[in-house]
Design a protein around this motif. Structure first.
Motif, short mmCIF file in Angstrom:
data_model
loop_
_atom_site.label_atom_id
_atom_site.label_comp_id
_atom_site.label_asym_id
_atom_site.label_seq_id
_atom_site.Cartn_x
_atom_site.Cartn_y
_atom_site.Cartn_z
N GLN A 401 0.84 -1.20 0.00
CA GLN A 401 0.00 0.00 0.00
C GLN A 401 0.88 1.25 0.00
O GLN A 401 1.95 1.27 0.60
CB GLN A 401 -0.88 0.04 1.26
CG GLN A 401 -1.83 -1.12 1.43
CD GLN A 401 -2.56 -1.02 2.76
OE1 GLN A 401 -3.26 -0.05 3.03
NE2 GLN A 401 -2.40 -2.03 3.60
N LYS A 403 0.48 5.70 0.19
CA LYS A 403 -0.29 6.94 0.21
C LYS A 403 0.70 8.10 0.21
O LYS A 403 1.86 7.96 0.63
CB LYS A 403 -1.23 7.01 1.41
CG LYS A 403 -0.57 7.14 2.77
CD LYS A 403 -1.64 7.25 3.87
CE LYS A 403 -1.00 7.38 5.26
NZ LYS A 403 -2.02 7.50 6.34
N CYS A 412 4.54 4.06 2.92
CA CYS A 412 4.31 2.68 2.47
C CYS A 412 3.93 1.77 3.63
O CYS A 412 4.48 1.90 4.73
CB CYS A 412 5.57 2.16 1.78
SG CYS A 412 5.45 0.46 1.17
N GLY A 414 2.75 -2.55 4.38
CA GLY A 414 2.58 -3.88 3.79
C GLY A 414 3.46 -4.91 4.48
O GLY A 414 4.22 -4.59 5.40
N SER A 449 -2.66 3.62 -10.07
CA SER A 449 -1.67 3.17 -9.08
C SER A 449 -0.26 3.07 -9.65
O SER A 449 0.56 2.29 -9.18
CB SER A 449 -2.08 1.82 -8.48
OG SER A 449 -3.23 1.97 -7.68
#
Length: 604
Positions: A401, A403, A412, A414, A449
């Motif tokens: 992920q 943002k 980040c 994950g 993305s």
């Protein structure tokens, strides 16, 4: 593969589809092939020996588990040692072969390393110099046969009955959340930090990254490996290869990459952008030697490649591309083995111009992005054309992920995010907040993305007029010109932006010959008024693409290329901006007299 949760599970995966050439290296001028069975045996021999030496996971915590050091070039012994250490429950601490003795002492002491494996005499001598200052260090083993050093073969004894049960009893207790390695980042500034990565961190990244390469046919899965294996980029890729059925060939050294590519004919290799620049530089040098119609065809083909787009090209362009491929690009592919399907690029930004040119030549460039702390891949351009986009580092990796913070920083989250910095909880808390890792990079994430990196947060500077400048986009754009080899934008707390430029002497010298400019030395060449005028015109060409405050007002040409050995670059090719700024302080200061010249100016 479905039961693989730890890195060393690849041994069982490989056993189900054994290869005669799993790991390969040059020995006495010939390629020595290590089959899956041989690697399997050597891993268990070394694992058993380490257990007998008392190496263990102890209480299971990172601090309580034994550490094994590894300082070596890429070779089969490296990965065999890695796999063996993992199954003892110990933690591998790999270092760059060019690490200085002071840093070796610092890292081995902080990690309390118990045994060290090194490849060569010079590395053995380095560790011997500081051995007495490292209380935890019991012994040094070498991969090369060296007088007065203990060769690692003393540990590779025939396996006794019951060894499998002995190893299994220990390895069964190791979970995906256990630390597999501590990798000390070289960093562009400051003291190295020990990044703790678990089996799950690296495994999740390897599995998702392997899927990115799934379109490469199984029978063509072979790679040439030459980047440092202690860097997480190449280490993680190694596990991609092991789990996805690739044969791994290790280059003899950085100078033999070209010949080794022709011998091995791999379908894939990993590289840093600097290497691609050097490869293309050699291609252009050969083109410069051509005459007549061959020369015209060569440079026409380069122009065709520079205009390449991934999607929606016209029929006429496709016809030109096919002609250029037959006459020129096919020769480029043959020069690197003739079988290359893709080059995976990481560590620093790849010039878009090179991405276009290589991709047009049917050499797919898969640029990715990540950090040691993210195991490392956050995003990567895929082999599949629809999942590639020039100027980006690709779509987010599966399971990761991202943002973008209010200030533009990439955050980040994950399964790939590190467990933390070894013995540094305070620094860990600074970079991980609510599970989100702060990368320190500035970027943009589009609706599909795809991630784009625009700069390093710490590298953005403010002029004395209070305006912010991001140096990376300026450098990357201007380096697309063949005459600029390296470039560093400066101007922090100064009135305007300036730059240090290392010319591409490979391209500059033929230009000088053509313009009847005599060559005595690099130092003399950059003083010539015509050379100065050339570089001023290049800067003038690019400046309008940036706003006024970002435009380069003055430049200084340098006679020596920046390198790892001379200290201006990290082992992965990134500029050490602070080091360069200090080394060329005099040259930088000369570009900032009291009066500001608004036109690009060369400073001698």
């Amino acid at each position: 593969m479905e039961n693989a949760t730890r890195l060393f599970d690849c041994i069982n995966t490989q056993a189900r589809a054994p290869r005669v050439d799993l790991l390969n290296a040059k020995e006495n001028g010939s390629w020595k092939l290590y089959s899956t069975a041989e690697v399997h045996t050597m891993v268990y021999q070394l694992c058993t020996a380490l257990i007998d030496l008392g190496v263990s996971g102890n209480d299971g915590t990172a601090a309580g588990r034994d550490k094994i050091g590894l300082i070596s070039n890429g070779r089969p012994e490296w990965i065999i040692t890695d796999l063996a250490v993992q199954q003892t429950g110990a933690i591998l601490v790999p270092l760059y072969p060019n690490t200085g003795t002071k840093e070796i002492e610092q890292i081995l002491n902080e990690a309390e390393v118990k045994f060290v494996f090194v490849s060569s005499k010079d590395l053995c001598d380095k560790v011997k110099l500081v051995h007495a200052n490292i209380p935890s260090l019991k012994a040094i083993y070498t991969f090369d046969h060296i007088d007065d050093c203990t060769h690692w073969s003393v540990l590779l004894k025939p396996l006794a009955d019951g060894y499998e049960q002995k190893i299994k009893a220990i390895s069964d207790s190791i979970t995906e959340n256990d630390i597999a390695t501590i990798i000390y980042t070289s960093g562009t500034t400051g003291r190295p930090k020990g990044v703790m990565l678990t089996h799950k961190n690296i495994m999740s990244n390897a599995m998702a990254s392997g899927a990115v390469l799934s379109q490469i046919p199984l029978k063509e899965r072979s790679v040439l490996s030459f980047l440092p294996l202690n860097h997480i980029f190449e280490k993680m890729c190694t596990y991609v290869y092991l789990y996805y059925g690739f044969s791994i060939y290790y280059a003899e050294n950085m100078d033999t990459i070209g010949p080794n590519l022709k011998e091995v004919k791999p379908s894939l290799f990993t590289a840093v952008p600097r290497l691609l620049e050097k490869v293309f530089e050699k291609i252009m040098v050969q083109g410069q030697k051509l005459t007549g119609i061959k020369r015209k065809i060569f440079f026409w083909s380069v122009k065709v490649a520079e205009a390449y787009e991934l999607h929606d090209t016209s029929l006429w362009y496709k016809i030109k591309l096919a002609i250029a491929d037959k006459l020129v690009y096919s020769k480029w592919r043959n020069a690197i083995g003739g079988n290359i399907k893709a080059i995976v690029v990481g560590s620093s930004a790849c010039p878009v111009k090179l991405e276009r040119i290589f991709t047009a030549a049917n050499i797919v460039i898969m640029e990715g992005y990540g950090l040691t702390e993210t195991s490392p891949v956050i995003a990567v351009n895929c082999y599949e054309k629809s999942k590639r986009r020039f100027g980006t580092v690709g779509p987010l990796l599966s399971g990761v992920q991202v943002k973008i913070a209010a200030d533009g920083e990439i955050l980040c989250k994950g399964p790939n995010i590190m467990a933390g910095y070894y013995k540094n909880a305070e620094l860990t808390a600074e970079v991980i907040e609510d599970g989100w890792f702060h990368t320190g990079d500035i970027g943009e994430l589009d609706k599909d993305s795809f991630l784009k990196i625009t700069d390093r947060k710490k590298e953005i500077f403010k002029t004395s007029g209070g305006k912010y400048v991001a140096p990376l986009p300026i450098e990357n754009k201007m380096k697309e010109n063949y005459f600029i080899e390296q470039m560093m934008v400066v101007g922090s707390e100064r009135k305007f932006v300036a730059a240090l430029i290392v010319p591409s002497y490979t391209h500059l010298k033929p230009w000088c010959d053509k313009n009847e400019i005599p060559f005595l030395s690099n130092k003399e060449l950059i003083k010539d008024a015509r050379v100065i005028e050339l570089y001023q015109s290049i800067i003038n060409t690019y400046n309008p693409e940036f706003n006024h405050v970002e435009q380069v007002k003055k430049i200084t040409l340098l006679s020596n290329e920046w390198s790892i050995d001379s200290g201006e670059l990290t082992p992965t090719g990134k500029m050490k901006r602070k080091v360069i700024a200090e080394k060329y302080k005099t040259e930088i200061d000369k570009m900032y007299p009291s009066e500001v010249n608004e036109n690009p100016t060369f400073v001698n």
